[in-house]
Design an enzyme around this catalytic site. Structure first.
Site, PDB file in Angstrom:
ATOM      1  N   LYS A  74       0.847  -1.197   0.000  1.00 19.21           N
ATOM      2  CA  LYS A  74       0.000   0.000   0.000  1.00 19.21           C
ATOM      3  C   LYS A  74       0.883   1.248   0.000  1.00 19.21           C
ATOM      4  O   LYS A  74       1.916   1.282   0.690  1.00 19.21           O
ATOM      5  CB  LYS A  74      -0.914  -0.017   1.227  1.00 19.21           C
ATOM      6  CG  LYS A  74      -1.964   1.093   1.237  1.00 19.21           C
ATOM      7  CD  LYS A  74      -2.908   0.926   2.428  1.00 19.21           C
ATOM      8  CE  LYS A  74      -4.002   1.969   2.455  1.00 19.21           C
ATOM      9  NZ  LYS A  74      -4.939   1.788   3.580  1.00 19.21           N
ATOM     10  N   SER A 149      -9.733   1.520   2.451  1.00 18.75           N
ATOM     11  CA  SER A 149      -8.887   2.281   1.571  1.00 18.75           C
ATOM     12  C   SER A 149      -7.764   1.482   0.908  1.00 18.75           C
ATOM     13  O   SER A 149      -7.141   1.967  -0.038  1.00 18.75           O
ATOM     14  CB  SER A 149      -8.273   3.442   2.345  1.00 18.75           C
ATOM     15  OG  SER A 149      -7.459   2.949   3.403  1.00 18.75           O
ATOM     16  N   SER A 173      -9.864  -0.723   6.755  1.00 15.98           N
ATOM     17  CA  SER A 173      -9.316  -0.606   5.403  1.00 15.98           C
ATOM     18  C   SER A 173      -8.582  -1.816   4.854  1.00 15.98           C
ATOM     19  O   SER A 173      -8.300  -1.861   3.656  1.00 15.98           O
ATOM     20  CB  SER A 173      -8.382   0.594   5.320  1.00 15.98           C
ATOM     21  OG  SER A 173      -9.152   1.751   5.157  1.00 15.98           O
TER      22      SER A 173
HETATM   23  N1  GLN Z   1     -13.373   3.807   5.932  1.00 19.19           N
HETATM   24  C1  GLN Z   1     -12.730   4.238   7.119  1.00 19.19           C
HETATM   25  C2  GLN Z   1     -12.372   5.697   7.021  1.00 19.19           C
HETATM   26  O1  GLN Z   1     -12.685   6.258   6.040  1.00 19.19           O
HETATM   27  C3  GLN Z   1     -11.527   3.394   7.404  1.00 19.19           C
HETATM   28  C4  GLN Z   1     -10.309   3.842   6.755  1.00 19.19           C
HETATM   29  C5  GLN Z   1      -9.108   3.042   7.131  1.00 19.19           C
HETATM   30  O2  GLN Z   1      -9.205   1.993   7.773  1.00 19.19           O
HETATM   31  N2  GLN Z   1      -7.941   3.561   6.773  1.00 19.19           N
HETATM   32  O3  GLN Z   1     -11.823   6.271   7.883  1.00 19.19           O
END
Ligand code: GLN
Length: 481
Positions: A74, A149, A173
């Site tokens: 990532k 994400s 994410s």
């Molecule tokens: N969807 C969640 C957010 O927008 C989780 C994001 C993540 O785990 N980085 O914060």
């Protein structure tokens, strides 16, 4: 091929690492135009590393546990000499001078970095649409989002563009895209995997986590990256744990807690149908289901978003156009307008929204109303989980309440996107380990099952995951691209 098969053959000298890397690069050239899982692909470097691994094998030297395995990373995890953008314009040309600890540990085991994957900007999102570099597409249906994400990481594994991947999980994410792309993704206990070199979004919630096609490969990758790191002050002072042996233990007799609240309104019937079938399957492999209750579930989202945005507003203050990254070229009258112009142009809309909301929640006068209340809720939710774990070993739920949806469908409705995180954020608030495992398809779209365990009991969710996977026909799925 799975990671397990590849390392075995590479170590025996029966399959050159160069061949593995070349075939993955070939696959990338076929499907990447459709999927767009990567922001950067490091072809030359990957082939060079593969040659080095092959040389070691030829010379009879010992090779690592991930010898010759192509891994996608990532793009918020620092890789020395390889551009690390966080999916943002502001870090578009940032080349870190150092590796994250998780990367050093991969390289020590002779893994091969194949590229850096697409993500929501600064890991803020659940669809990978908030990337400066454009969206990633779901390999199972190119019109759908891959989740986020870490959408690029999950999509790359699902589409055969990498064998393993690393993501980061602040509120789901790793697990959300694992669920949407039908791969396995695990969020480790907070403090188990070093965050050194992970670019911060909300530091009290996030962990780097493994993504793989099956539970075995996921356990292997976790075994490599976990363990104490003096460079991370939140890293737990424990020796590295090896998780493969827990996969051989039986799951029979395990007690599985079912939070009724996790199956309530808001959960798509297509998802709950498949998850209910999975509960039956869990019983058929000798586990028993127990009802447990999480009365504060509805508070987990507001608590999560206030804490995450508050931490983000502080962590992202460093991007001021002075030290590194994009900076505005516009002639500015004073420091303030220069700073604002840089951040206005450098960050996307979602990141700016969160910085503004987080700054508001932390400001004098509101701090006690929002931030402190959110921290109190976090403690109460943690206590409810601890109480539930007096009655069961593991808690089960759907990973995502909905099926993968169309690209663009929810982009203008941030609240409805935040609601999708309802099942994943509790594990981040409590610090507990949680895994998403493929459990079936509905209308051709993947559904994920989530297991959560008490702190440091990754062994429990992995062994249950293995037993569940063994009982399904859909283990080791591969997208039909
Ligand atoms: N969807 C969640 C957010 O927008 C989780 C994001 C993540 O785990 N980085 O914060």
């Amino acid at each position: 091929m799975s990671c397990r098969e590849i390392t075995k053959l590479v170590t025996l000298g029966q399959l050159p690492a160069v061949e593995v890397v070349s075939s993955v690069l070939e696959r990338i050239s076929q499907v990447e135009g459709m999927v767009h899982a990567f922001i950067s692909i490091v072809k030359g470097e990957a082939l060079k590393r593969a040659k080095e691994v092959d040389k070691k094998v030829k010379e009879g030297k010992e090779v690592g546990k991930l010898a010759g395995v192509p891994v996608a990373i990532k793009d918020n995890i620092c890789t020395s000499g390889i551009r690390t953008t966080c999916g943002s314009h502001i870090l578009e040309n940032y080349i870190p001078p150092y590796n994250a600890t998780a990367i050093d540990r991969l390289l020590r085991e002779d893994a091969i970095i194949i590229g850096k994957t697409n993500m929501d900007e600064f890991a803020m999102g659940s669809t990978t649409e908030n990337s400066y570099f454009g969206p990633t597409r779901n390999p199972w249906d190119l019109n759908k989002v891959p989740g986020g994400s870490s959408g690029g990481s999950a999509a790359s594994v699902s589409a055969g563009e990498a064998v393993l991947a690393l993501g980061s999980d602040t509120g789901g994410s790793v697990r959300c895209p694992a669920s949407f792309c039908s791969v396995v993704g695990l969020k480790p206990t907070y403090g188990l995997v070093s965050r050194y070199g992970l670019i911060s979004y909300a530091n009290s919630l996030e962990q780097i986590g493994p993504i793989a096609k099956d539970v075995y490969d996921c356990a292997l990758l976790l075994s490599v990256i976990n363990g104490y790191d003096p460079k991370d002050s939140t890293s737990i002072r424990e020796e590295r744990t090896e998780y493969i042996s827990s996969l051989e233990q039986t799951a029979e007799g395990m007690k599985i807690g079912v939070f009724q609240e996790f199956f309530g309104k808001g959960v798509d019937v297509n998802v709950s149908d498949i998850v209910h079938k999975s509960l039956k399957r869990l019983e058929s492999i000798g586990t028993s289901l127990v009802d447990v209750s999480l009365s504060k579930l509805s508070y987990s989202l507001p608590a999560y978003y206030i804490i995450a945005m508050s931490e983000a507003s502080s962590n992202l203050a460093r991007y001021d156009g002075v030290r590194y990254g994009f900076h505005s070229e516009k002639e500015a009258e004073n420091w303030k307008t220069y700073y604002s112009d840089t951040r206005q142009k450098g960050f996307g809309a979602e990141v700016r929204r969160r910085i503004i909301l987080g700054t508001y929640a932390l400001s004098a006068g509101y701090f006690n109303e929002y931030y402190v209340k959110a921290l109190q809720l976090r403690t109460l939710i943690k206590r409810e989980f601890e109480k539930a774990f007096e009655m069961c070993d593991v808690i089960v739920s759907p990973t995502m309440p909905v099926l993968p949806f169309d690209i663009g469908e929810k982009i203008d409705d941030p609240i409805s996107l935040y609601l999708c995180d309802i099942h994943t954020v509790p594990a981040n608030l409590t610090g507990m380990p949680s895994i998403s495992i493929p459990c079936g398809f509905s209308n051709g779209l993947p559904v994920g099952l989530q297991f959560t365990a008490p702190l440091f009991r990754e062994d429990l969710i992995l062994k249950l995951g293995q037993a569940f996977e063994d009982s399904c026909e859909i283990s080791n799925p591969s997208s039909n691209l």
